[in-house]
Design a protein around this motif. Structure first.
Motif, short mmCIF file in Angstrom:
data_model
loop_
_atom_site.label_atom_id
_atom_site.label_comp_id
_atom_site.label_asym_id
_atom_site.label_seq_id
_atom_site.Cartn_x
_atom_site.Cartn_y
_atom_site.Cartn_z
N GLN A 1 0.85 -1.19 0.00
CA GLN A 1 0.00 0.00 0.00
C GLN A 1 0.89 1.24 0.00
N PRO A 2 0.47 2.30 -0.66
CA PRO A 2 1.28 3.53 -0.63
C PRO A 2 1.24 4.16 0.75
N TRP A 3 2.32 4.83 1.08
CA TRP A 3 2.39 5.51 2.38
C TRP A 3 1.56 6.78 2.35
N ASN A 4 0.98 7.08 3.47
CA ASN A 4 0.29 8.36 3.65
C ASN A 4 1.24 9.30 4.37
N TRP A 5 1.87 10.16 3.61
CA TRP A 5 2.83 11.07 4.20
C TRP A 5 2.07 12.17 4.94
N PRO A 6 2.47 12.49 6.14
CA PRO A 6 1.72 13.50 6.91
C PRO A 6 1.90 14.90 6.39
N TRP A 7 2.92 15.20 5.64
CA TRP A 7 3.16 16.58 5.19
C TRP A 7 2.64 16.85 3.79
#
Length: 55
Positions: A48-54
């Motif tokens: 799954q792709p990462w959900n980057w917080p920025w």
């Protein structure tokens, strides 16, 4: 010129190739590979792709 005389080294050259072709090649071809490659299932490794917080 003595280096053009094929008598002493031609026999050694031919015999060394005969030993390689008829004795050593079948022995090395019969060796078993200890770490045989395996086929991996490409669908099982879907990430799954990462959900980057920025972003």
């Amino acid at each position: 010129m003595p280096q053009l005389n094929p008598g002493p080294w031609l026999f050694i050259f031919i015999m060394s190739w005969m030993i390689y072709l008829f004795i050593l090649t079948p022995k090395t071809a019969n060796l078993k590979v200890l770490n045989e490659p395996t086929v991996h299932n490409m669908n099982a490794n879907m990430t799954q792709p990462w959900n980057w917080p920025w972003t």
